[in-house]
Write a protein that holds these residues in place. Structure first.
Motif, mmCIF file in Angstrom:
data_model
loop_
_atom_site.group_PDB
_atom_site.id
_atom_site.type_symbol
_atom_site.label_atom_id
_atom_site.label_comp_id
_atom_site.label_asym_id
_atom_site.label_seq_id
_atom_site.Cartn_x
_atom_site.Cartn_y
_atom_site.Cartn_z
ATOM 1 N N LEU A 79 41.744 44.771 42.046
ATOM 2 C CA LEU A 79 42.905 45.639 42.182
ATOM 3 C C LEU A 79 44.132 45.021 41.525
ATOM 4 O O LEU A 79 44.845 45.694 40.763
ATOM 5 N N ILE A 80 44.365 43.738 41.768
ATOM 6 C CA ILE A 80 45.518 43.055 41.177
ATOM 7 C C ILE A 80 45.411 43.039 39.651
ATOM 8 O O ILE A 80 46.384 43.323 38.948
ATOM 9 N N VAL A 81 44.228 42.719 39.121
ATOM 10 C CA VAL A 81 44.043 42.678 37.670
ATOM 11 C C VAL A 81 44.269 44.070 37.072
ATOM 12 O O VAL A 81 44.928 44.204 36.032
ATOM 13 N N LYS A 82 43.761 45.092 37.734
ATOM 14 C CA LYS A 82 43.949 46.457 37.225
ATOM 15 C C LYS A 82 45.433 46.811 37.157
ATOM 16 O O LYS A 82 45.880 47.436 36.196
ATOM 17 N N ILE A 83 46.207 46.391 38.155
ATOM 18 C CA ILE A 83 47.635 46.716 38.201
ATOM 19 C C ILE A 83 48.420 45.847 37.223
ATOM 20 O O ILE A 83 49.210 46.355 36.424
ATOM 21 N N TYR A 115 45.656 31.132 38.516
ATOM 22 C CA TYR A 115 45.570 32.398 39.246
ATOM 23 C C TYR A 115 46.837 32.573 40.045
ATOM 24 O O TYR A 115 47.207 31.699 40.825
ATOM 25 N N MET A 116 47.504 33.689 39.805
ATOM 26 C CA MET A 116 48.766 33.988 40.481
ATOM 27 C C MET A 116 49.747 32.823 40.367
ATOM 28 O O MET A 116 50.406 32.445 41.324
ATOM 29 N N GLY A 117 49.798 32.236 39.180
ATOM 30 C CA GLY A 117 50.757 31.181 38.898
ATOM 31 C C GLY A 117 50.366 29.797 39.354
ATOM 32 O O GLY A 117 51.122 28.845 39.158
ATOM 33 N N LYS A 118 49.196 29.637 39.952
ATOM 34 C CA LYS A 118 48.783 28.342 40.498
ATOM 35 C C LYS A 118 47.461 27.882 39.910
ATOM 36 O O LYS A 118 46.534 28.667 39.727
ATOM 37 N N ILE A 119 47.392 26.573 39.659
ATOM 38 C CA ILE A 119 46.138 25.949 39.246
ATOM 39 C C ILE A 119 45.330 25.654 40.515
ATOM 40 O O ILE A 119 45.891 25.595 41.620
#
Length: 182
Positions: free
Chosen positions: A152-156, A78-82
């Motif tokens: 919101l982040i996933v939609k964008i 998630y967002m580049g991090k495990i």
């Protein structure tokens, strides 16, 4: 003279030790935020020859690694991090893990070159170098389990506003075949 082992006793001892080593099992450790990694770990466990133990690191912090000769470690990105539980497990047990047969996997909706980048950024270099197999198992978007901010982040970023599943079962099956062969 009674203390001197005869050749039969030595052979029996070696066979006993070999048998005990062969009893060692496979361990799958993972952490899952929304359940996709858990689904993948469960599917993987069914593809492995021996019945592996499965440990969700969110529920169990200490694992007796001496019981296992193969350790499979996975987590979602998630967002580049495990997940912190996975990175903490790897750091805490790095020296012991370097003595095991290792498999590594990540889950997420990433594609292309970002998969290798995220693997390299989220697992210790020492484990990547010795891993027998490293795979990406795909991922899922489950909006019912996300916070408003996450939606919101996933939609964008992903340009989707509906649930999506892209679990790569062929990757999981191929991963299991390789782990079964060692």
């Amino acid at each position: 003279m009674d203390n001197i082992p005869n050749s039969d006793n030595i052979v029996l001892s070696i066979l006993f030790i070999k048998n005990e080593v062969n009893k060692l099992k496979t361990l799958i450790v993972y952490s899952s935020k929304y359940g996709c990694t858990e689904k993948c770990a469960d599917f993987l466990s069914k593809e492995l020859k021996d019945k592996p133990d499965i440990v969700n690191l969110k529920n169990c912090k200490d694992v007796n690694l001496s019981l296992y000769n193969k350790v499979i470690i996975g987590g979602s990105i998630y967002m580049g991090k495990i997940q912190k539980e996975v990175s903490d497990f790897c750091s805490k047990n790095l020296e012991v893990l370097k003595e095991k047969k290792i498999g590594l996997f990540i889950c997420g909706m990433q594609e292309g070159d970002s998969i290798n980048t995220e693997i390299n950024q989220n697992f210790p270099k020492e484990l990547i170098e010795i891993a027998t197999v490293i795979k990406h198992f795909g991922g899922e978007f489950d909006f019912s389990k996300m916070s408003f901010f996450e939606k919101l982040i996933v939609k964008i970023v992903a340009k989707t506003s509906s649930n999506k599943s892209n679990i790569l079962k062929d990757n999981i099956t191929n991963f299991a075949k390789i782990m079964n062969s060692i």
